[in-house]
Design a protein around this motif. Structure first.
Motif, PDB file in Angstrom:
ATOM      1  N   PRO A  46      25.763  27.972 -18.350  1.00 25.38           N
ATOM      2  CA  PRO A  46      26.876  27.048 -18.133  1.00 25.38           C
ATOM      3  C   PRO A  46      28.267  27.587 -18.458  1.00 25.38           C
ATOM      4  N   ALA A  47      28.366  28.851 -18.913  1.00 25.21           N
ATOM      5  CA  ALA A  47      29.681  29.327 -19.345  1.00 25.21           C
ATOM      6  C   ALA A  47      29.782  30.849 -19.255  1.00 25.21           C
ATOM      7  N   LEU A  48      31.019  31.317 -19.193  1.00 24.19           N
ATOM      8  CA  LEU A  48      31.341  32.735 -19.382  1.00 24.19           C
ATOM      9  C   LEU A  48      31.946  32.862 -20.767  1.00 24.19           C
ATOM     10  N   ARG A  49      31.668  33.980 -21.436  1.00 23.50           N
ATOM     11  CA  ARG A  49      32.234  34.237 -22.758  1.00 23.50           C
ATOM     12  C   ARG A  49      32.753  35.656 -22.774  1.00 23.50           C
ATOM     13  N   LEU A  50      33.881  35.853 -23.458  1.00 23.30           N
ATOM     14  CA  LEU A  50      34.433  37.201 -23.610  1.00 23.30           C
ATOM     15  C   LEU A  50      35.134  37.303 -24.947  1.00 23.30           C
ATOM     16  N   ALA A  53      36.787  31.087 -30.924  1.00 25.32           N
ATOM     17  CA  ALA A  53      36.506  31.667 -32.245  1.00 25.32           C
ATOM     18  C   ALA A  53      37.445  32.830 -32.510  1.00 25.32           C
ATOM     19  N   GLU A  54      37.568  33.164 -33.782  1.00 27.05           N
ATOM     20  CA  GLU A  54      38.258  34.378 -34.222  1.00 27.05           C
ATOM     21  C   GLU A  54      37.218  35.237 -34.928  1.00 27.05           C
ATOM     22  N   ASN A  55      37.265  36.537 -34.680  1.00 27.24           N
ATOM     23  CA  ASN A  55      36.277  37.449 -35.256  1.00 27.24           C
ATOM     24  C   ASN A  55      36.961  38.660 -35.884  1.00 27.24           C
ATOM     25  N   SER A  56      36.216  39.327 -36.750  1.00 27.07           N
ATOM     26  CA  SER A  56      36.682  40.571 -37.380  1.00 27.07           C
ATOM     27  C   SER A  56      35.671  41.671 -37.118  1.00 27.07           C
ATOM     28  N   MET A 114      36.771  33.880 -26.246  1.00 28.64           N
ATOM     29  CA  MET A 114      37.225  32.874 -25.296  1.00 28.64           C
ATOM     30  C   MET A 114      36.047  32.502 -24.401  1.00 28.64           C
ATOM     31  N   THR A 115      35.974  31.231 -24.043  1.00 29.34           N
ATOM     32  CA  THR A 115      34.872  30.725 -23.226  1.00 29.34           C
ATOM     33  C   THR A 115      35.431  29.928 -22.063  1.00 29.34           C
ATOM     34  N   LYS A 116      34.773  30.075 -20.920  1.00 24.59           N
ATOM     35  CA  LYS A 116      35.082  29.262 -19.753  1.00 24.59           C
ATOM     36  C   LYS A 116      33.814  28.488 -19.400  1.00 24.59           C
ATOM     37  N   HIS A 117      33.886  27.165 -19.521  1.00 24.96           N
ATOM     38  CA  HIS A 117      32.758  26.322 -19.150  1.00 24.96           C
ATOM     39  C   HIS A 117      32.789  26.128 -17.644  1.00 24.96           C
TER      40      HIS A 117
END
Length: 157
Positions: A111-115, A137-140, A152-155
């Protein structure tokens, strides 16, 4: 006319593909910390990536214009190494590659793209937002106490 083609480890233009990725990511050098993982790519690791993931290239004849690597996850299709040749930027190649990623996600029932994109690359955040992605989200990176990337996600509909 741009054609989007799925590739695998038998692709015959890995040298050109590696050069395309490195040239399209070159503007990040000295801007992002840690440095881009693109610098760790080799011809062999790129061929393995094309074997292990769902990879597409954008071609104008035999000339490489861009690429995208996608990896199915439980709830999304992860988009990585989205690269567009500096000479082809702003001509719809990135959008065309993301459309094929969306079609792939639909075909897989995801259902989504994530990058992920680096925290310093505000222009990328804006570009991905214009394509329908939202910050999730924020990541390290390992060894860093500060945020180094955002997710970042695109539903998809």
């Amino acid at each position: 006319m741009i054609e989007i083609v799925r590739i695998d480890e038998s692709f015959e233009q890995f040298e050109e593909l590696l050069a395309l990725i490195l040239s399209s990511f070159a503007y990040m050098d000295g801007v992002i910390d840690p440095p881009s993982s693109a610098h760790r790519l080799t011809l062999d690791s790129l061929a393995q990536k094309a074997k292990d993931e769902i990879a597409f290239v954008a071609l104008d004849g035999r000339e490489l214009m861009g690429c995208i690597f996608c990896k199915p996850e439980a709830a999304s299709l992860y988009v990585g190494k989205l690269a567009v040749s500096p000479s082809a930027q702003g001509k719809g190649v990135g959008s065309a590659l993301l459309r094929i990623a969306e079609e792939t996600a639909h075909g897989l029932g995801l259902p989504a793209l994530r990058l992920e994109t680096r925290i310093e690359l505000v222009g990328n955040h804006q570009r991905f937002s214009s394509w329908g992605f939202t910050k999730t989200a924020e990541n390290s990176h390992p060894g860093y106490s500060r945020t180094t990337s955002i997710e970042m996600t695109k539903h998809l509909d």
